[in-house]
Write a protein that holds these residues in place. Structure first.
Motif, PDB file in Angstrom:
ATOM      1  N   GLU A  91       9.680 -27.828  -4.139  1.00  0.00           N
ATOM      2  CA  GLU A  91      10.132 -28.401  -2.864  1.00  0.00           C
ATOM      3  C   GLU A  91       8.962 -28.621  -1.902  1.00  0.00           C
ATOM      4  N   GLN A  92       8.009 -27.695  -1.893  1.00  0.00           N
ATOM      5  CA  GLN A  92       6.833 -27.855  -1.035  1.00  0.00           C
ATOM      6  C   GLN A  92       6.014 -29.068  -1.456  1.00  0.00           C
ATOM      7  N   VAL A  93       5.824 -29.217  -2.769  1.00  0.00           N
ATOM      8  CA  VAL A  93       5.067 -30.360  -3.295  1.00  0.00           C
ATOM      9  C   VAL A  93       5.777 -31.664  -2.941  1.00  0.00           C
ATOM     10  N   LEU A  97      -4.005 -31.662  -2.370  1.00  0.00           N
ATOM     11  CA  LEU A  97      -2.680 -31.042  -2.448  1.00  0.00           C
ATOM     12  C   LEU A  97      -2.800 -29.519  -2.424  1.00  0.00           C
ATOM     13  N   ILE A  98      -3.729 -28.989  -3.203  1.00  0.00           N
ATOM     14  CA  ILE A  98      -3.949 -27.533  -3.229  1.00  0.00           C
ATOM     15  C   ILE A  98      -4.394 -27.040  -1.854  1.00  0.00           C
ATOM     16  N   GLN A  99      -5.339 -27.750  -1.238  1.00  0.00           N
ATOM     17  CA  GLN A  99      -5.842 -27.317   0.072  1.00  0.00           C
ATOM     18  C   GLN A  99      -4.743 -27.358   1.136  1.00  0.00           C
ATOM     19  N   THR A 100      -3.865 -28.353   1.065  1.00  0.00           N
ATOM     20  CA  THR A 100      -2.777 -28.451   2.039  1.00  0.00           C
ATOM     21  C   THR A 100      -1.753 -27.350   1.812  1.00  0.00           C
ATOM     22  N   LEU A 101      -1.450 -27.052   0.566  1.00  0.00           N
ATOM     23  CA  LEU A 101      -0.531 -25.945   0.258  1.00  0.00           C
ATOM     24  C   LEU A 101      -1.077 -24.633   0.824  1.00  0.00           C
ATOM     25  N   LYS A 102      -2.383 -24.420   0.640  1.00  0.00           N
ATOM     26  CA  LYS A 102      -3.004 -23.199   1.174  1.00  0.00           C
ATOM     27  C   LYS A 102      -2.979 -23.190   2.697  1.00  0.00           C
ATOM     28  N   HIS A 145      -4.183 -17.487  -3.145  1.00  0.00           N
ATOM     29  CA  HIS A 145      -4.983 -17.796  -1.952  1.00  0.00           C
ATOM     30  C   HIS A 145      -6.360 -17.161  -2.120  1.00  0.00           C
ATOM     31  N   LEU A 146      -7.029 -17.589  -3.174  1.00  0.00           N
ATOM     32  CA  LEU A 146      -8.351 -17.085  -3.513  1.00  0.00           C
ATOM     33  C   LEU A 146      -9.284 -18.271  -3.658  1.00  0.00           C
ATOM     34  N   VAL A 164      -8.988 -18.400 -11.394  1.00  0.00           N
ATOM     35  CA  VAL A 164      -8.181 -18.746 -10.216  1.00  0.00           C
ATOM     36  C   VAL A 164      -7.936 -20.261 -10.192  1.00  0.00           C
ATOM     37  N   LEU A 165      -8.990 -21.039 -10.451  1.00  0.00           N
ATOM     38  CA  LEU A 165      -8.858 -22.495 -10.480  1.00  0.00           C
ATOM     39  C   LEU A 165      -7.863 -22.921 -11.554  1.00  0.00           C
ATOM     40  N   PHE A 166      -8.002 -22.334 -12.752  1.00  0.00           N
ATOM     41  CA  PHE A 166      -7.091 -22.694 -13.842  1.00  0.00           C
ATOM     42  C   PHE A 166      -5.651 -22.358 -13.471  1.00  0.00           C
ATOM     43  N   ARG A 167      -5.425 -21.144 -12.958  1.00  0.00           N
ATOM     44  CA  ARG A 167      -4.052 -20.722 -12.644  1.00  0.00           C
ATOM     45  C   ARG A 167      -3.449 -21.558 -11.522  1.00  0.00           C
ATOM     46  N   THR A 168      -4.259 -21.870 -10.513  1.00  0.00           N
ATOM     47  CA  THR A 168      -3.776 -22.706  -9.414  1.00  0.00           C
ATOM     48  C   THR A 168      -3.415 -24.096  -9.943  1.00  0.00           C
TER      49      THR A 168
END
Length: 198
Positions: free
Chosen positions: A13-15, A31-36, A45-46, A53-57
């Protein structure tokens, strides 16, 4: 534009909310930066310079994107174009559903065992070559190098690229002892090259 997400929204829903706000599309990084920035609790939030961390995000985001794309198809309300450099909502087109049937990237990201089973060592090997270049904006060159077509004396055509794709899939398929990560890179490279040579 709000600074935080309201209510108990899922990542999907956020996306969707962010895609509605960016009609011309948004890159995966943005998109990732805006979600954070909006304090999404669904992604780490790392610092993204840590490979795992990059892979999991990335994985969590793409899992949500493919679920959202499926939901939009089922509702026949829109088509979601998914690529690292441009993620955007497009009008629904009848017949687009067939695209989901043979989409190896979709299968990869919807299988949560890949998130669970991928180690930091796996990710470092993956990121050391192809993926870092993709996210650095060198997607076409990285894809051609992965296909070993960057020095090809032949004129590059989509038919030639597809022939090379079939050879690589045959060589690196997990059923024949290849790795899932390598196959995923090959599939993404094909997706990228189709955009440039169609």
């Amino acid at each position: 534009m709000s600074t935080e997400f309201t209510g108990d929204l899922s990542l999907i829903e956020q996306v969707r909310q962010l895609l509605d706000e960016h009609a011309d599309g948004i890159s995966e990084y943005q998109l990732i930066q805006t979600l954070k920035a909006r304090h999404s609790t669904h992604i780490p939030h790392l610092q993204l310079h840590e490979p795992l961390v990059l892979f999991r995000t990335h994985f969590l985001l793409f899992n949500a994107l493919y679920q959202l794309r499926d939901q939009l198809w089922e509702a026949r309300s829109a088509h979601l174009e998914i690529a690292p450099l441009c993620i955007r909502l497009l009008p629904y087109q009848a017949g687009a559903e067939a695209l989901a049937e043979h989409d190896p990237l979709r299968s990869y990201y919807l299988d949560m065992s890949h998130l669970r089973d991928t180690s930091e060592r796996d990710v470092e090997k993956l990121l050391a070559s192809f993926w870092t270049r993709i996210h650095g904006g060198e997607e076409k060159q990285a894809a051609l190098e992965l296909f070993e077509l960057d020095q090809s004396p032949q004129r590059l055509t989509l038919a030639l690229i597809k022939q090379r794709y079939r050879q690589l899939v045959s060589q690196h398929h997990p059923d024949r002892g290849g790795s899932t990560q390598r196959l995923q890179s090959i599939n993404l490279a094909m997706e990228i090259l189709q955009r440039y040579y169609s």
